[in-house]
Write a protein that holds these residues in place. Sequence first.
Motif, mmCIF file in Angstrom:
data_model
loop_
_atom_site.group_PDB
_atom_site.id
_atom_site.type_symbol
_atom_site.label_atom_id
_atom_site.label_comp_id
_atom_site.label_asym_id
_atom_site.label_seq_id
_atom_site.Cartn_x
_atom_site.Cartn_y
_atom_site.Cartn_z
ATOM 1 N N LEU A 51 0.831 -1.218 0.000
ATOM 2 C CA LEU A 51 0.000 0.000 0.000
ATOM 3 C C LEU A 51 0.860 1.260 0.000
ATOM 4 O O LEU A 51 1.970 1.267 0.539
ATOM 5 C CB LEU A 51 -0.889 0.015 1.244
ATOM 6 N N ASP A 55 2.301 2.882 -2.384
ATOM 7 C CA ASP A 55 3.327 3.077 -3.422
ATOM 8 C C ASP A 55 2.931 4.144 -4.437
ATOM 9 O O ASP A 55 3.724 5.022 -4.777
ATOM 10 C CB ASP A 55 3.592 1.756 -4.163
ATOM 11 N N ARG A 62 4.583 2.325 -10.045
ATOM 12 C CA ARG A 62 3.290 1.895 -9.494
ATOM 13 C C ARG A 62 2.203 2.944 -9.749
ATOM 14 O O ARG A 62 1.045 2.623 -9.919
ATOM 15 C CB ARG A 62 3.396 1.663 -7.974
ATOM 16 N N ASP A 75 -3.545 2.747 -5.681
ATOM 17 C CA ASP A 75 -2.746 1.517 -5.562
ATOM 18 C C ASP A 75 -3.327 0.371 -6.372
ATOM 19 O O ASP A 75 -2.600 -0.506 -6.831
ATOM 20 C CB ASP A 75 -2.634 1.097 -4.095
#
Length: 344
Positions: A186, A188, A209, A285
């Motif tokens: 989580l 990123d 990401r 995410d």
Amino acid sequence: MKVLSLTAFLTGWVKRCDLNCSAVTYLANEFDIIAKYFAPLVGPEGLSLKDDAAVITPKLGRDLVVTKDLLVEGRHFFKGADPERLAKKVLGVNLSDLAAKGAEPEHYFLGLVLPENISTDWLSSFSSGLEACQKEFGFTLAGGDTTATTGPLTISVTIMGTLPTGTMIKRSGAVVGDGLYVTGTLGDAALGLRCLTENIDTYPELIGRYHEPQPRLGVGIALRSLASACADVSDGLVADAGHVCTASGVGATIQVADLPLSLEAQSFLDDIPSSIDQVYSGGDDYELVFTAPPNKEGFLKEVAVKTGVSITKIGVIEGLDGIRLVDQAGNLVHVNSEGYKHFQ
Ligand code: ADP
Ligand code: MG
């Protein structure tokens, strides 16, 4: 008589305005664009994009799962964003919604609102990105609509997936005593966006990401028989876990120390510890947040091994409404932001 001539005058004016507003050139371009860049991406249902509509024969014993996402330049992506990555992102965010429901992608419809001066290079890279994503996840273009604008580039995708009848994982099935889980890591994407806006170039994976979400389709399919409720993390963990809890009429306590972090996110937080709120409130995410009864824990471990995507238990579902974040000592952690909202 007077009225008639006024009508004739107005009708003539409207026609001239159509021509003056470059409708003729624009329409010719529109058909060229569709034939050159999008027709090669269609499956048989799209009739080579030469008809008014696509025709899809529903598969026996399967439900259709349909979702739409809209991306607007300046709001969801930067002006001048790389078109190939943008194509993958717009499909990725739609695929992520299907993953959250346990569906397998089949077809999509592409709505394009293109700036009038869009280049052929842009169209070519954009369609390459679409093609690469279609090949990776096995689905086809079925149709769409294209128009020009003096406003921002806007891309809308409606995607259709299927699954065995009655097996869609809803947001509304969580019950007290279920575990709360997330896939992957989580924060990123939100930290990646921060790197981009603050010109920090030491975290390439965080930036990656942000640009290219990885839809968790394999996990979603496996969760059909395991999860009681599921959503994808597009608005932030607190917001999306909150959506699941609200739909289910329950609440949850989340252990901040258990939130899964990538190595780069961990090192970003070592540098700037105050960024921890990006981990639970930052969006984009596209991991899955889901609930499952305690007796499914062993199966979830098998899913993680089989799909190569980690699954972490981050909390429990409780009767008390709302999402509570607690630290290792059990103290409540204040949440600064509950996720992105378009209309404040
Ligand atoms: P209409 O005039 O009914 O709006 P169009 O002329 O816009 O229809 O579309 C003709 C065909 O091209 C249709 O099959 C439509 O689905 C397809 N099409 C138009 N724009 C796109 C796009 N951006 N991507 C995929 N297909 C498109
Ligand atoms: Mg038509």
